[in-house]
Design a protein around this motif. Sequence first.
Motif, short mmCIF file in Angstrom:
data_model
loop_
_atom_site.label_atom_id
_atom_site.label_comp_id
_atom_site.label_asym_id
_atom_site.label_seq_id
_atom_site.Cartn_x
_atom_site.Cartn_y
_atom_site.Cartn_z
N ASP A 100 0.84 -1.20 0.00
CA ASP A 100 0.00 0.00 0.00
C ASP A 100 0.88 1.26 0.00
N VAL A 101 0.37 2.32 -0.61
CA VAL A 101 1.10 3.58 -0.68
C VAL A 101 0.43 4.58 0.26
N THR A 115 5.75 3.76 0.38
CA THR A 115 5.21 2.41 0.17
C THR A 115 5.45 1.57 1.41
#
Length: 607
Positions: A100-101, A115
């Motif tokens: 996930d960012v 990230t």
Amino acid sequence: MRRIKIPLLPFMVTGVSLFIGASNAWSRGAWMTPARESNPPGTYSGVFSDIILPNEHIHGKVTDNNGNPVAGVAVRIKGKEQGTYTDGNGDYGLDASQGDVLIFSSVGFETQQVTVGEESNIQVKLVSATTTMNEVVVTALGISRKETSLTYANQAISGSAVNDVKSDNLMNALNGKVAGVDISPSSSGVGGSVKVIMRGNKNAFGSNQPLYVIDGIPMSNGSNANGQPNGTYGGGADGGDGISNLNPNDIASITFLEGASAAALYGSQAANGVVLITTKKGRIGKAQIHYSSSFTVSSISYKPKFQTQYGETPNGNQSWGAKLATPASGNNLSTFYVNGQNYTNSVDLSAGTAQAQTYFSYANTKANGVMPTNSLMRNNFTFREDANFLNDKLHLEANINYVTQKIHNTPLQGLYLNPITGLYLFPVGIDINQYKDKYGVPVASRNGLPTMNWVANEDVQSNPWWLLYKDPNFSTRNRVIISVAAKYEFTNWLSLQLRGNTDRTADTYEADLSAGSNPVNVVGSNGSFTGNSQAFTQTYGDAILSFNIPMQSNLKINGVLGASITNQNTVGQSYGAGSGLAIPNVFILQNVLTSSSSPVSTLPANH
């Protein structure tokens, strides 16, 4: 939960069933499903079919360049609805999966993306955006450009410049703060218009005022039906202007664009330059409420010197009579003028998430001019909503402003109804207070109806206090500005923006001239009633396709393609004095005596 496909890997075991739960040798939450079919007797075959990566609690601290914690930073997962904010110590926490960012954003700092990896503790240091903000300016149509790429002069002023010293017209607060821009307030008291000249006059006969643009949309800066009086003999009131209606606390920045190329996108209406106004919007973070209150006092800037050696002339209307035995003392201007006052109270609310931001404000302005009885009361309401959809590709915004304003006794210009004329011509050596305390005297033949009391009987001068209390004027304004906009980013270099705006202003004006006034100012012996009502509506819309093609070389290709449409409509009525009033000092239209023609006329339609 994220479900990840992993190639099937056979495992041979004998006599036991194999189950892997949260083994350190494999990713968290992975398990092996046994394959029962076609297994040889005494054997057990299993494969890794699906590995599911659960959300993990990510936490950390956000600091600035100096290592200080930053509160109120928005932390959200790119492409998802999840998000949070840093607390007063800069700490944050939320659930996220590997890959996930995380997007960290805050006003005054550059946005950063991180990230999520194997580490659950993510420390972030935000870089101040103050160094880059000065390099980007808002240009025509609200388009941001690097300052080094512009071919014309521009000056940006922060919103605090119009709030340091409150004024009933925000442009007056910029006087002397912008190079090459001459800002001159009118002599029409509170609520009067302001003249803004950029780089000198360009038109010998028409207007030299710039075009005002709010958030990329041209704004109407018109007055009421009185317009801007320019005649020597005058008698009309200043109709005010549109820029004075704005709430200074809603201003984020003001940019002055000078030169023909700066205003090319707005056409001939911007021939005198453009003043770009960017308003505030809701901030990402916890709800914040700001309240401000200010009080300012003003006085006349200077008083002309009058001769004190010679008294009144025989007819009493000049000061060049016989020489006085003792020079006169005192100053009539000090007897007339008072200190002006301005009370401004405002409150605003700002709140929002990464998906939606809200801004609301209210301001109340109460001002009294340096001329007695000149007053202004204004209320400003502003509501703005911004929202992002479709993974931040679609941005929507809506803004509504409502202004209600009342002005009492705007000082009239020219000779006949101007209080200054009588003050300047009043003979030296005579006490003016007797005319201040008793500006009207009753007439027995008219059942005690008062008539003006003054030292001279001359057409161009009247008792100043009679003009204030017996010949007042009143004006009102109700204004609504509604704006909507939608912007969609097809790629990081191509976007389409659609905007629409409606600006409607309803004005009324009334002048009551009492019986007993200077005969040159009234019709008949019972007084006069004049006025006008006007409704002005401006509708604007545009569509803009913007592109900024990425290039590997120093060559840059960017531009805009679009179209706009503006429609203006004016309707209203004006009513003249007719043959005067039927009943003395009853100032209603039904009391106006009609002559051969109706005193009511329709204002010229303007489309």
